[in-house]
Design a protein around this motif. Sequence first.
Motif, PDB file in Angstrom:
ATOM      1  N   ASP A   1      -4.733  -8.670 -12.791  1.00 25.51           N
ATOM      2  CA  ASP A   1      -3.392  -8.982 -12.312  1.00 25.51           C
ATOM      3  C   ASP A   1      -2.755  -7.793 -11.606  1.00 25.51           C
ATOM      4  O   ASP A   1      -2.003  -7.950 -10.640  1.00 25.51           O
ATOM      5  CB  ASP A   1      -2.511  -9.443 -13.468  1.00 25.51           C
ATOM      6  CG  ASP A   1      -2.925 -10.801 -13.996  1.00 25.51           C
ATOM      7  OD1 ASP A   1      -3.198 -11.696 -13.183  1.00 25.51           O
ATOM      8  OD2 ASP A   1      -2.993 -10.957 -15.218  1.00 25.51           O
ATOM      9  N   LEU A   2      -3.034  -6.584 -12.104  1.00 25.11           N
ATOM     10  CA  LEU A   2      -2.528  -5.393 -11.427  1.00 25.11           C
ATOM     11  C   LEU A   2      -3.118  -5.265 -10.023  1.00 25.11           C
ATOM     12  O   LEU A   2      -2.432  -4.859  -9.081  1.00 25.11           O
ATOM     13  CB  LEU A   2      -2.842  -4.144 -12.250  1.00 25.11           C
ATOM     14  CG  LEU A   2      -1.932  -3.875 -13.439  1.00 25.11           C
ATOM     15  CD1 LEU A   2      -2.510  -2.775 -14.314  1.00 25.11           C
ATOM     16  CD2 LEU A   2      -0.536  -3.506 -12.979  1.00 25.11           C
TER      17      LEU A   2
ATOM     18  N   PRO B   1      -8.493   1.183  -6.122  1.00 26.50           N
ATOM     19  CA  PRO B   1      -7.742   1.685  -4.967  1.00 26.50           C
ATOM     20  C   PRO B   1      -6.485   0.902  -4.616  1.00 26.50           C
ATOM     21  O   PRO B   1      -5.641   1.402  -3.868  1.00 26.50           O
ATOM     22  CB  PRO B   1      -8.773   1.602  -3.829  1.00 26.50           C
ATOM     23  CG  PRO B   1      -9.744   0.568  -4.265  1.00 26.50           C
ATOM     24  CD  PRO B   1      -9.839   0.701  -5.755  1.00 26.50           C
ATOM     25  N   SER B   2      -6.320  -0.297  -5.146  1.00 23.48           N
ATOM     26  CA  SER B   2      -5.113  -1.072  -4.841  1.00 23.48           C
ATOM     27  C   SER B   2      -3.994  -0.842  -5.849  1.00 23.48           C
ATOM     28  O   SER B   2      -2.875  -1.323  -5.664  1.00 23.48           O
ATOM     29  CB  SER B   2      -5.448  -2.564  -4.791  1.00 23.48           C
ATOM     30  OG  SER B   2      -5.868  -3.030  -6.067  1.00 23.48           O
ATOM     31  N   ILE B   3      -4.297  -0.101  -6.929  1.00 26.78           N
ATOM     32  CA  ILE B   3      -3.307   0.171  -7.975  1.00 26.78           C
ATOM     33  C   ILE B   3      -2.853   1.625  -7.876  1.00 26.78           C
ATOM     34  O   ILE B   3      -3.676   2.528  -7.784  1.00 26.78           O
ATOM     35  CB  ILE B   3      -3.893  -0.087  -9.371  1.00 26.78           C
ATOM     36  CG1 ILE B   3      -4.321  -1.550  -9.519  1.00 26.78           C
ATOM     37  CG2 ILE B   3      -2.896   0.284 -10.462  1.00 26.78           C
ATOM     38  CD1 ILE B   3      -5.077  -1.839 -10.797  1.00 26.78           C
ATOM     39  N   VAL B   4      -1.550   1.856  -7.898  1.00 32.63           N
ATOM     40  CA  VAL B   4      -1.042   3.224  -7.926  1.00 32.63           C
ATOM     41  C   VAL B   4      -1.176   3.761  -9.345  1.00 32.63           C
ATOM     42  O   VAL B   4      -0.644   3.182 -10.293  1.00 32.63           O
ATOM     43  CB  VAL B   4       0.431   3.283  -7.489  1.00 32.63           C
ATOM     44  CG1 VAL B   4       0.956   4.719  -7.621  1.00 32.63           C
ATOM     45  CG2 VAL B   4       0.588   2.798  -6.058  1.00 32.63           C
ATOM     46  N   SER B   5      -1.909   4.850  -9.492  1.00 36.56           N
ATOM     47  CA  SER B   5      -2.096   5.498 -10.792  1.00 36.56           C
ATOM     48  C   SER B   5      -1.601   6.936 -10.665  1.00 36.56           C
ATOM     49  O   SER B   5      -2.170   7.731  -9.918  1.00 36.56           O
ATOM     50  CB  SER B   5      -3.581   5.471 -11.190  1.00 36.56           C
ATOM     51  OG  SER B   5      -3.778   6.146 -12.410  1.00 36.56           O
ATOM     52  N   LEU B   6      -0.546   7.251 -11.386  1.00 33.73           N
ATOM     53  CA  LEU B   6       0.128   8.531 -11.214  1.00 33.73           C
ATOM     54  C   LEU B   6       0.398   9.178 -12.564  1.00 33.73           C
ATOM     55  O   LEU B   6       0.885   8.534 -13.488  1.00 33.73           O
ATOM     56  CB  LEU B   6       1.450   8.305 -10.471  1.00 33.73           C
ATOM     57  CG  LEU B   6       2.394   9.497 -10.302  1.00 33.73           C
ATOM     58  CD1 LEU B   6       1.774  10.544  -9.388  1.00 33.73           C
ATOM     59  CD2 LEU B   6       3.734   9.026  -9.745  1.00 33.73           C
ATOM     60  N   ALA B   7       0.090  10.466 -12.690  1.00 29.17           N
ATOM     61  CA  ALA B   7       0.411  11.234 -13.894  1.00 29.17           C
ATOM     62  C   ALA B   7       1.639  12.089 -13.601  1.00 29.17           C
ATOM     63  O   ALA B   7       1.679  12.805 -12.605  1.00 29.17           O
ATOM     64  CB  ALA B   7      -0.766  12.122 -14.298  1.00 29.17           C
TER      65      ALA B   7
END
Length: 216
Positions: A87-88, A132-138
């Motif tokens: 879904d993400l 690559p379509s999901i923004v993953s940010l620390a």
Amino acid sequence: MPNPVIVITGASRGIGLAVTRSLLKEHNAHVVTISRTRTPELSQLIQEHEQSLLTLECDITDEPAVKTISTSIFSRSLPAIRASLPDLRESKGRIIFISSGAATGNIYGWGAYNASKAAMNSLSRTLASEEPSIVSLALAPGRVDTAMQAVLRDAGAQHMKATDHKNFVDAYNEGTLVNPYDVGYVIAALSLRAPLSLTGQFVKWDNEECREFRRK
């Protein structure tokens, strides 16, 4: 367009509570929270936002319980719910990891904490590569004025070097600790609008990359 639903873990206190509050009060979002306990502050938000806040109590290390939680979320049929990677991907969603400067630090006595935050950053980078379509940010929120800081001041001296402990005490006495609601606003805004250009990065909440996400 329906308002987004954000799932917040550890939402009963500290930064998690601040993010939940900002999403509800300042970003007009529907929110699902997951936490081990329900604090008076979270209970107050429940009373104020009955139609837009769903709170679930669960230890996220308990896999069977987490699966039950997921079923419960879907059964409520709140709009825009995204509870899985498929879904993400479809929604081009965002995952904001709450990291720490400890991820690149070396404070004496903090080995486990430093390593866990470094591992979180690695997970965020890997997820950015794999999805690559999901923004993953620390994101590092800085020294936030939460209960953790109080514990460090009160009990940290016996486990840390004197100079390191003094830095935490001085930050409190000098009033330089970060307001949890200021950093909570930034995290909430990033969870809704962080661009794909930030994916895989490790940023501090008050750096230039986050300027447009601060409270005006």
